[in-house]
Design an enzyme around this catalytic site. Structure first.
Site, PDB file in Angstrom:
ATOM      1  CG  PHE A 150      -1.942   1.137   1.105  1.00  0.00           C
ATOM      2  CD1 PHE A 150      -3.170   0.917   0.490  1.00  0.00           C
ATOM      3  CD2 PHE A 150      -1.661   2.417   1.573  1.00  0.00           C
ATOM      4  CE1 PHE A 150      -4.104   1.947   0.342  1.00  0.00           C
ATOM      5  CE2 PHE A 150      -2.587   3.449   1.435  1.00  0.00           C
ATOM      6  CZ  PHE A 150      -3.806   3.217   0.824  1.00  0.00           C
ATOM      7  CG  ASP A 239       5.707   4.078   1.507  1.00  0.00           C
ATOM      8  OD1 ASP A 239       5.709   4.816   2.514  1.00  0.00           O
ATOM      9  OD2 ASP A 239       4.712   3.914   0.787  1.00  0.00           O
ATOM     10  CE  LYS A 268      -0.058   6.216   7.128  1.00  0.00           C
ATOM     11  NZ  LYS A 268      -1.489   6.309   6.953  1.00  0.00           N
TER      12      LYS A 268
END
Ligand code: PLP
Length: 466
Positions: A150, A239, A268
């Site tokens: 993801f 990532d 985030k």
């Protein structure tokens, strides 16, 4: 009359569900009401949420990892207020402001093998920037990603998504993206050998499913993958949007595996939970290939990237991370939770495995052996794969006020992603709640299976289009 936000919030306090039903996403409201998660939260502090009835909830979801440093942290709030009070010029665009430079300097101090930073507004934008940096730096087109990966939901990042549910109906995506199995070095090398790969983009620990890379130590999956990329002229892009900034008990998750990526992606938690931000850190030669001439100095960017509030939130967040020793806390609490939750698998046969790193933890479930439970399990799982997890997640929330989530579609995995500041008391709260709920799930005829049967029937009815 001047605008008064406090008054507006007070006057319209009861309207949130109606407004969302009417103007935003009625299906989402319906889903919340169906599973009984339709609370009205009125306050938040650290790892806790409070509803309008004054009940306290332990948040193991952290807004999908955004609130790693807790909600409404006073140090981060003070930094943001200071920016507003200073009346700073912001986003002049034809200038170079101080705050982005300071945040880049502070981030790079934690990542000694990186030299430059690009700022944007989200995780998916960091992935988009990395795609362009990799193509510019290598002159190649192809990207490799893993099954179940993801990396975000904009079209470029979506091309690197490992789950069909996110891609379906949105294709064609980037033509040159190839998925390979997780933890499979032979498949990686076979794909790299063609010589057309710009980069391998990988989460050090996969968010969907909390899949861990091959064991730490010499010759582990991630370090071998990085070595193979280098051998075949492809970039290795980590990532760390979810795993970075202390989540796994190190600043970056790749540090557990001795890997130095060519690019590192963050987002985030860097926001401090307040101002969206994304960052790509990498080697200077890569950035120099993208911004290679004066007339190309702005070939990639975003209007709001480098805005003062986001930069201040990032700087304050990094201070909190260090001052409160949150990386150490994540490592210690994580190890303890893994051990204590893992011990429950000896007691409850449907809890097959507890795995994770730091405060990124998965509980994986599987079918029972006991005959009676098996029939109930089969009914549930044939209605909807992964539905069993709801028989744990819903009572965890309803009875214990613990907010958790499934780790992905059609998976029997529950994921815990708490703020890194959780305490011993919170740890006990989590373990006691799971112990109680799992005990219920292992008794046929209990409330958990009543709920399960209702859910299975609803799922079957929905599938039948009733
Ligand atoms: N990369 C990873 C590993 C993620 O977990 C996410 C979001 O969950 C993203 C990228 C996308 O981030 P955003 O939602 O900020 O676009």
């Amino acid at each position: 009359m001047t605008f008064d936000l406090t008054q507006l919030l007070a006057e319209r306090a009861a309207d949130n569900f109606t407004l969302h039903e009417r103007h935003l996403n009625p299906q989402f409201v319906k889903m919340l009401k169906t599973i009984g998660f339709d609370r009205r939260y009125v306050r938040a502090e650290g790892q806790y949420l409070y509803d309008d009835k004054g009940q306290r909830y332990l948040d193991l979801l952290s807004g999908f990892g955004v609130f790693a440093f807790g909600r409404n942290h006073p140090v981060i709030k003070r930094a943001l207020t200071a920016v507003l009070d200073a009346d700073l010029p912001n986003l002049v665009q034809l200038d170079v402001a101080l705050l982005p430079g300071l945040l880049a300097e502070r981030l790079l101090a934690r990542m000694p093998s990186q030299e430059c930073v690009f700022f944007c507004n989200s995780g998916t934008e960091a992935v988009e920037a990395a795609i362009k940096l990799a193509r510019a730096a290598t002159g190649r087109k192809r990207f490799l990603c893993c099954d179940h990966a993801f990396h975000g939901l904009t079209m470029g990042a979506l091309s690197l998504n490992g789950d069909a549910i996110f891609r379906d109906r949105f294709e064609p995506l980037l033509a040159d993206a190839t998925r390979i199995p997780w933890n499979d070095l032979a498949a990686l090398e076979a794909a790299l050998r063609k010589g057309d790969v710009a980069a391998f983009v990988i989460e050090p620990i996969q968010g969907k499913g909390v899949n861990l890379p091959g064991p730490a130590g010499k010759g582990n999956y991630l370090s071998e993958a990085a070595r193979l990329c280098r051998k075949h002229g492809a970039l290795f892009i980590a990532d760390e949007v979810q795993t970075g900034l202390g989540r796994t008990g190190r600043f970056l998750a790749v540090e557990h595996y001795g890997v130095e990526p060519d690019l590192v992606l963050l987002a985030k938690a860097l926001s401090g939970g307040f101002v969206p931000v994304g960052a790509v850190a990498g080697k200077r030669y890569i950035f120099d290939k993208l911004f290679d001439r004066m007339d190309r100095a702005v070939v990639h960017g975003s209007t709001f990237g480098k805005n003062n509030l986001a930069m201040a939130a990032g700087l304050a967040s990094l201070s909190v991370l260090e001052d409160e020793r949150l990386i150490e806390n994540a490592a210690e609490r994580g190890a303890s939770l893994l051990q204590r939750l893992g011990a429950l698998s000896a007691k409850y046969e449907m809890l097959k495995q507890v795995r994770g790193q730091g405060l990124m933890i998965a509980l994986e479930f599987g079918p029972p052996k006991a005959l009676k439970l098996k029939a109930a399990w089969t009914l549930l799982e044939s209605a909807n794969k992964g539905l069993f997890c709801q028989t744990v997640i819903i009572p965890l929330f309803m009875r214990h006020r613990v907010l958790s989530q499934v780790a992905g579609h059609e998976m029997l995995v529950i994921k815990l992603l708490p703020p890194l500041c959780i305490t011993q008391e919170d740890e006990d709260w989590i373990v006691d709640a799971f112990d109680d709920v799992l005990a219920q799930c292992h008794q046929l005829g209990g409330a958990a299976w009543d709920l399960a049967t209702t859910m299975a029937k609803n799922a079957l009815r929905l599938q039948a289009g009733a």
